[in-house]
Design a protein around this motif. Structure first.
Motif, PDB file in Angstrom:
ATOM      1  N   ASP A 207       0.828  -1.211   0.000  1.00 29.03           N
ATOM      2  CA  ASP A 207       0.000   0.000   0.000  1.00 29.03           C
ATOM      3  C   ASP A 207       0.863   1.261   0.000  1.00 29.03           C
ATOM      4  N   TRP A 208       1.941   1.245   0.769  1.00 29.23           N
ATOM      5  CA  TRP A 208       2.818   2.422   0.848  1.00 29.23           C
ATOM      6  C   TRP A 208       3.486   2.674  -0.501  1.00 29.23           C
ATOM      7  N   LEU A 209       3.986   1.616  -1.129  1.00 31.30           N
ATOM      8  CA  LEU A 209       4.649   1.760  -2.426  1.00 31.30           C
ATOM      9  C   LEU A 209       3.672   2.286  -3.481  1.00 31.30           C
ATOM     10  N   ILE A 210       2.448   1.787  -3.454  1.00 30.36           N
ATOM     11  CA  ILE A 210       1.443   2.250  -4.412  1.00 30.36           C
ATOM     12  C   ILE A 210       1.110   3.724  -4.168  1.00 30.36           C
ATOM     13  N   SER A 211       0.980   4.099  -2.897  1.00 33.05           N
ATOM     14  CA  SER A 211       0.620   5.489  -2.572  1.00 33.05           C
ATOM     15  C   SER A 211       1.703   6.473  -2.995  1.00 33.05           C
ATOM     16  N   LYS A 212       2.940   5.999  -3.080  1.00 34.26           N
ATOM     17  CA  LYS A 212       4.055   6.873  -3.470  1.00 34.26           C
ATOM     18  C   LYS A 212       4.411   6.730  -4.952  1.00 34.26           C
ATOM     19  N   ASN A 213       3.618   5.937  -5.675  1.00 32.89           N
ATOM     20  CA  ASN A 213       3.862   5.720  -7.114  1.00 32.89           C
ATOM     21  C   ASN A 213       5.258   5.166  -7.386  1.00 32.89           C
TER      22      ASN A 213
END
Length: 353
Positions: A207-213
């Motif tokens: 989720d964190w990686l996705i939120s930071k693109n």
């Protein structure tokens, strides 16, 4: 005198390695220093210096590269903001004991190496100012370890107290488009959406990686995801109070660690504390509080401007020293390793250097 600049001046004026003995002798001669050698060693390490081997197998005292990089980045930014004509204000917190008196030697990190006698109770003081003087209505002064008003459990500033002060006192009174220079206390550095740790759930990492693109393969295992997070997390740090200032049209700028000489409010604290110490004859907290409030009123815009001008000179001196230090250190060091340490540097055997 700041110990860091003392070390730099050895390089600048003598072009030679610096030893603990040299520093101690200079402090004894010029500042009547009577602290222990082990205490001085600890302070120097805390400031970010390490010993490394030289060509003749002796040790040279060198500031860690990451500290130098942080300082250079800060100096670049503050000079840029000045060139834009933005108001620059400096924040800090200090502490005054009921037993404050004159003649306490300091290492310029905010901690006296010779403590005051009979400290007793104390006052926590928070304020902010710059070339325009103190920002009106921003001073906060309270007894440590008490409860009063809207501030709670006052041993020192904490996240809750800082947020209240920021929203109720600082932001409403700041000049438009200000740059707020702060230190590195934990309550300054509360992160928004903090990066996952190695113990976080895999879904939280994703989720964190996705939120930071940040691109990643869905087939990666948890240790592989964490490696990507470690590589990227520094550039995605967002601090809660930086965002709050930004939302109100201001910018937060952090001082390099252990660099009180780059904060002019330290000189203002010294002016106030020295005056209070000279006038403090009762050694009672209420009397010290009254003296402190009176001395703050006596600090003028001209006092602040002089302190700020002195700090600009310190900034320029750091920039000039960087080139000289590079030249001396490169000539002395035997290794080309990226590591800042050498075998045994943390052992107290080095106290004989």
């Amino acid at each position: 005198m700041d110990i860091r600049n003392m070390i730099y001046n050895f390089y600048k004026t003598e072009g030679c390695r610096v030893t603990l003995t040299q520093i101690q002798e200079k402090l004894i001669t010029e500042y009547d220093f009577s602290g222990k050698r082990t205490s001085l060693y600890t302070i120097i390490k805390k400031l970010g210096f390490r010993w490394r081997k030289t060509k003749n197998n002796q040790r040279v005292l060198i500031e860690k590269t990451d500290i130098r990089a942080i300082r250079l980045n800060y100096l670049d930014k503050i000079k840029y903001y000045r060139s834009q004509g933005r108001p620059i204000v400096f924040f800090d917190e200090t502490y005054i004991h009921a037993g404050i008196r004159s003649n306490s030697w300091t290492d310029n990190t905010g901690n006296g190496l010779l403590s005051t006698i009979s400290k007793g109770n104390g006052l926590v003081i928070v304020h902010v100012g710059g070339e325009m003087g103190f920002i009106p209505n921003c001073m906060l002064i309270f007894k440590s370890g008490t409860k009063s008003g809207d501030y709670h459990d006052h041993d020192h500033m904490n996240t809750q107290n800082y947020e209240e002060w920021l929203t109720e006192k600082l932001i409403p009174n700041l000049p438009p488009n200000s740059v707020v220079v702060t230190g590195n206390a934990p309550y300054h550095n509360v992160q928004v959406q903090k990066a996952p740790t190695c113990n976080s759930r895999k879904t939280d990492m994703v989720d964190w990686l996705i939120s930071k693109n940040i691109p990643f393969s869905p087939n990666l295992l948890k240790p592989q995801l964490y490696e990507i997070i470690k590589h990227n997390k520094k550039q995605h740090i967002v601090y809660k109070f930086d965002r709050l200032l930004q939302e109100n049209g201001h910018v937060a700028l952090r001082l390099p660690p252990y660099h009180p000489d780059l904060n002019p409010i330290e000189m203002v604290w010294a002016q106030v504390k020295n005056s209070v110490a000279k006038k403090n004859v009762l050694f009672k907290l209420e009397a010290v509080k009254t003296l402190t409030e009176e001395e703050f009123l006596s600090v003028t815009v001209e006092d602040w401007m002089k302190c700020c001008q002195d700090v600009v000179k310190v900034e320029d001196n750091y920039l000039q020293n960087e080139i000289r230090v590079d030249m001396v250190v490169e000539d002395l060091i035997i290794t080309a390793s990226d590591s800042e340490s050498s075998t045994g540097e943390d052992d107290f055997e080095n106290l004989s250097d």
